[in-house]
Design a protein around this motif. Sequence first.
Motif, PDB file in Angstrom:
ATOM      1  N   VAL A 107       0.833  -1.201   0.000  1.00  0.00           N
ATOM      2  CA  VAL A 107       0.000   0.000   0.000  1.00  0.00           C
ATOM      3  C   VAL A 107       0.872   1.256   0.000  1.00  0.00           C
ATOM      4  CG1 VAL A 107      -1.600   1.371   1.397  1.00  0.00           C
ATOM      5  CG2 VAL A 107      -2.045  -1.054   1.006  1.00  0.00           C
ATOM      6  N   ALA A 108       1.925   1.257   0.828  1.00  0.00           N
ATOM      7  CA  ALA A 108       2.816   2.420   0.899  1.00  0.00           C
ATOM      8  C   ALA A 108       3.490   2.665  -0.453  1.00  0.00           C
ATOM      9  CB  ALA A 108       3.868   2.208   1.987  1.00  0.00           C
ATOM     10  N   HIS A 109       3.890   1.595  -1.133  1.00  0.00           N
ATOM     11  CA  HIS A 109       4.562   1.744  -2.434  1.00  0.00           C
ATOM     12  C   HIS A 109       3.607   2.343  -3.461  1.00  0.00           C
ATOM     13  CE1 HIS A 109       7.408   0.722  -5.665  1.00  0.00           C
ATOM     14  NE2 HIS A 109       6.321   0.416  -6.370  1.00  0.00           N
ATOM     15  N   VAL A 110       2.384   1.820  -3.535  1.00  0.00           N
ATOM     16  CA  VAL A 110       1.419   2.320  -4.522  1.00  0.00           C
ATOM     17  C   VAL A 110       1.041   3.769  -4.208  1.00  0.00           C
ATOM     18  CG1 VAL A 110      -0.844   1.979  -5.555  1.00  0.00           C
ATOM     19  CG2 VAL A 110       0.552  -0.006  -4.942  1.00  0.00           C
ATOM     20  N   LEU A 111       0.885   4.072  -2.921  1.00  0.00           N
ATOM     21  CA  LEU A 111       0.523   5.435  -2.522  1.00  0.00           C
ATOM     22  C   LEU A 111       1.605   6.421  -2.945  1.00  0.00           C
ATOM     23  CD1 LEU A 111      -1.608   7.080  -0.954  1.00  0.00           C
ATOM     24  CD2 LEU A 111      -0.267   6.698   1.102  1.00  0.00           C
ATOM     25  N   ARG A 112       2.855   6.038  -2.788  1.00  0.00           N
ATOM     26  CA  ARG A 112       3.965   6.946  -3.098  1.00  0.00           C
ATOM     27  C   ARG A 112       4.213   7.078  -4.595  1.00  0.00           C
ATOM     28  NH1 ARG A 112       6.857   9.762  -0.087  1.00  0.00           N
ATOM     29  NH2 ARG A 112       6.642   9.594   2.159  1.00  0.00           N
ATOM     30  N   HIS A 113       4.020   5.994  -5.336  1.00  0.00           N
ATOM     31  CA  HIS A 113       4.373   6.007  -6.761  1.00  0.00           C
ATOM     32  C   HIS A 113       3.170   6.199  -7.673  1.00  0.00           C
ATOM     33  CE1 HIS A 113       8.624   4.941  -6.158  1.00  0.00           C
ATOM     34  NE2 HIS A 113       8.179   4.239  -5.127  1.00  0.00           N
ATOM     35  N   GLY A 114       1.967   6.254  -7.107  1.00  0.00           N
ATOM     36  CA  GLY A 114       0.781   6.509  -7.922  1.00  0.00           C
ATOM     37  C   GLY A 114       0.149   5.261  -8.486  1.00  0.00           C
ATOM     38  N   GLU A 115       0.967   4.332  -8.982  1.00  0.00           N
ATOM     39  CA  GLU A 115       0.440   3.065  -9.479  1.00  0.00           C
ATOM     40  C   GLU A 115       1.571   2.032  -9.515  1.00  0.00           C
ATOM     41  OE1 GLU A 115      -1.119   3.876 -13.371  1.00  0.00           O
ATOM     42  OE2 GLU A 115       0.814   3.570 -14.330  1.00  0.00           O
ATOM     43  N   MET A 116       1.178   0.774  -9.666  1.00  0.00           N
ATOM     44  CA  MET A 116       2.164  -0.308  -9.681  1.00  0.00           C
ATOM     45  C   MET A 116       1.667  -1.421 -10.593  1.00  0.00           C
ATOM     46  SD  MET A 116       3.343  -2.755  -6.501  1.00  0.00           S
ATOM     47  CE  MET A 116       1.716  -3.508  -6.402  1.00  0.00           C
ATOM     48  N   ALA A 117       2.531  -1.879 -11.473  1.00  0.00           N
ATOM     49  CA  ALA A 117       2.196  -3.053 -12.281  1.00  0.00           C
ATOM     50  C   ALA A 117       2.073  -4.258 -11.359  1.00  0.00           C
ATOM     51  CB  ALA A 117       3.283  -3.287 -13.328  1.00  0.00           C
ATOM     52  N   ARG A 118       1.131  -5.118 -11.640  1.00  0.00           N
ATOM     53  CA  ARG A 118       0.886  -6.259 -10.752  1.00  0.00           C
ATOM     54  C   ARG A 118       2.120  -7.143 -10.583  1.00  0.00           C
ATOM     55  NH1 ARG A 118      -5.137  -7.569 -10.574  1.00  0.00           N
ATOM     56  NH2 ARG A 118      -6.098  -5.666 -11.381  1.00  0.00           N
ATOM     57  N   LYS A 141      -6.416  -6.737 -15.413  1.00  0.00           N
ATOM     58  CA  LYS A 141      -4.977  -6.986 -15.363  1.00  0.00           C
ATOM     59  C   LYS A 141      -4.170  -5.695 -15.390  1.00  0.00           C
ATOM     60  CE  LYS A 141      -5.175 -11.582 -17.471  1.00  0.00           C
ATOM     61  NZ  LYS A 141      -4.653 -12.460 -18.550  1.00  0.00           N
ATOM     62  N   GLY A 142      -4.847  -4.568 -15.249  1.00  0.00           N
ATOM     63  CA  GLY A 142      -4.178  -3.282 -15.344  1.00  0.00           C
ATOM     64  C   GLY A 142      -3.380  -2.920 -14.114  1.00  0.00           C
ATOM     65  N   ALA A 143      -2.629  -1.815 -14.221  1.00  0.00           N
ATOM     66  CA  ALA A 143      -1.828  -1.318 -13.103  1.00  0.00           C
ATOM     67  C   ALA A 143      -2.747  -0.981 -11.927  1.00  0.00           C
ATOM     68  CB  ALA A 143      -1.028  -0.099 -13.530  1.00  0.00           C
TER      69      ALA A 143
END
Length: 359
Positions: free
Chosen positions: A279-290, A323-325
């Motif tokens: 959660v912290a990674h996605v919050l900081r970077h905006g999105e994340m590939a699965r 399957k999206g980011a």
Amino acid sequence: MTRVMNAYYSNLIEGHNTRPRDIEAALAGRLDEVEDRPLAEEAAAHVRVQAWIDETSSRGDLPEPTSVAFICDLHRRFYDAMPEELRFTEHDGQRKEIIPGAFRAAGEEVSVGRHLPPSASRIPAFIDHFALRYRGLTSGPTGRILSIPAAHHRLNYIHPFLDGNGRVSRLMSHAMCQAAGIGGHGLWSISRGLARGLRDPAEYKEHMDAADQPRRGDRDGRGNLSLSTLTSFTGWFLTVMLDQIRFTEAMFDLNALQERYTRLIADLYPGKQRLPQLVAHVLRHGEMARGDARFVTGASERSARSDLGELISGGFLKSATPKGALRVAFPLDYRERLFPNLFTDAAPIVPAPPPPPPL
């Protein structure tokens, strides 16, 4: 989420207390879940009009917010989406239909507390003069900001519509903030500040009433109304705007939001340390590939898929396609944990409101 908040507070000013959960249900068309359907639909209409303002502004197509056409369009869009029950009002003992986008007709004279707005026959002249004056006053960056409170009061003073003037003026003020470049892309709105005041919720109506006062002598402006009371209202209004901008900055401060969010995930999923990491990674970077989840946590591909599955099913991560980011989400059930004081009186770490300027 913040549009729901703005609609909630705008409704509250009108004496309509609508649960945020009901507003979201009305927006999603789940009216069977709503406690008070007409009020929830009314708030949903406000949300949709604000969304139109924000989206139009982001495209660079926002019309002049103080123009007659835009003000009528706001009223029309709002009342076109209103439930049948709220498209009528009592006037002189008769049930009258509120025509979307139409000014008060001949004979539709109103009073608002002690205030007697201009007669219906004079509205076109008043509103045309309003648009002309504010077209000039909003030509520069300073004028675009300083004009927001004055235009807000003066439109309410004219009271051009049979009903809905307060909501239209708050939506117009929101559009003026966007046009002035201080709207924060819709993340804040003046409605919350007006409903709560700096110290007392009654401040808004008290200051509005004071600004209705007639001129107090030759040194108190050049029109029929008092310049000193309008100046006082403007100082208060601008201070409320500043207070709401500071509140929003505190609520969306990335470090503090990340701490609240990861603490929530840790409480909900004890012993699963990888979930707060994701959660912290996605919050900081905006999105994340699965596929990147295993690199973020160092887990196996199978474990990473399981971690993502838990966060997605819990509503904490979402994506536009299966399957999206992935992007971060803010589930309704945990809104007060993530954004304390957005609706309630919880105690986040927010700067104290600044004092109004001495005038």
